[in-house]
Design a protein around this motif. Structure first.
Motif, mmCIF file in Angstrom:
data_model
loop_
_atom_site.group_PDB
_atom_site.id
_atom_site.type_symbol
_atom_site.label_atom_id
_atom_site.label_comp_id
_atom_site.label_asym_id
_atom_site.label_seq_id
_atom_site.Cartn_x
_atom_site.Cartn_y
_atom_site.Cartn_z
ATOM 1 N N THR A 16 0.962 -1.471 0.095
ATOM 2 C CA THR A 16 0.433 0.232 0.219
ATOM 3 C C THR A 16 0.802 1.311 -0.060
ATOM 4 N N GLU A 17 2.135 1.238 0.551
ATOM 5 C CA GLU A 17 2.815 2.366 1.009
ATOM 6 C C GLU A 17 3.774 2.541 -0.777
ATOM 7 N N ARG A 18 3.845 1.726 -1.138
ATOM 8 C CA ARG A 18 4.933 1.709 -2.406
ATOM 9 C C ARG A 18 3.737 1.986 -3.417
ATOM 10 N N GLY A 106 -6.712 2.085 -1.250
ATOM 11 C CA GLY A 106 -7.059 1.790 -0.497
ATOM 12 C C GLY A 106 -6.931 0.971 0.407
ATOM 13 N N THR A 107 -7.749 0.603 1.414
ATOM 14 C CA THR A 107 -7.153 -0.758 2.671
ATOM 15 C C THR A 107 -8.483 -1.102 3.524
ATOM 16 N N THR A 108 -9.733 -0.997 3.372
ATOM 17 C CA THR A 108 -10.686 -1.357 3.531
ATOM 18 C C THR A 108 -11.352 -2.611 2.766
ATOM 19 N N GLU A 109 -12.436 -2.688 3.102
ATOM 20 C CA GLU A 109 -12.285 -4.445 2.163
ATOM 21 C C GLU A 109 -13.617 -3.341 1.051
ATOM 22 N N HIS A 110 -14.248 -2.022 1.350
ATOM 23 C CA HIS A 110 -15.150 -1.535 0.798
ATOM 24 C C HIS A 110 -14.163 -1.081 -0.215
ATOM 25 N N THR A 111 -13.120 0.557 0.017
ATOM 26 C CA THR A 111 -12.298 0.904 -1.393
ATOM 27 C C THR A 111 -12.027 -0.315 -1.959
#
Length: 160
Positions: A16-18, A106-111
């Protein structure tokens, strides 16, 4: 013994960060969410496929004699974009294209769900255009047939 939950969490945090930098992560997550939620899905997907086609048109690959050479060229372009890598193989009456480590906000299931829907459309446009450069038919379907959120991978089929 390795704890796969820790490894997966570490991988996803790094990924996610990269692969979606902080200045764009939240913005793109919101754009993808709004596109996929507030508009009709086919309209949003068509728009995003068009964006993928434009990207491919601005990054033409040329023609290749073999799938291996095409895969190498695509991976070179994806490497320059920092968009992961691809594996292409013939399977029956279609090509199977597996794309791994593409950028997705995104990090949540929805996003993540909305981002995967959006990125699959972008990649459909990208691959359709590049395959058509090889002499493919604009009438031959290319669609995402499988996703893996954990590995950030998608599999596409080109053909019947």
């Amino acid at each position: 013994m390795t704890n796969t939950n820790v490894n997966t969490a570490t991988y996803l945090s790094y990924y996610t960060e990269r692969h979606c930098s902080p200045q764009w992560n939240r913005f793109l997550a919101l754009v993808f969410d709004e596109l996929m939620t507030q508009t009709d899905r086919e309209g949003a997907s068509g728009f995003l496929r068009h964006i993928g086609s434009r990207l491919a048109a601005e990054w033409p690959l040329g023609e290749y004699e073999t799938l291996e050479a095409l895969e190498l060229s695509i991976n070179g372009a994806l490497n320059q974009l920092d968009w992961g890598w691809v594996s292409i193989r013939p399977e029956g009456n279609h090509l199977s294209i597996q794309h791994v480590a593409f950028p997705v906000p995104g990090t949540t299931e929805h996003t993540l769900d909305k981002a995967f829907q959006a990125m699959s459309a972008v990649l459909e446009g990208l691959y359709t255009t590049w395959i058509n450069e090889q002499g493919g038919s604009g009438k031959t379907p290319l669609r995402c047939v499988d996703t893996n959120v954990t590995l950030r991978s998608m599999t596409f089929h080109y053909g019947q």
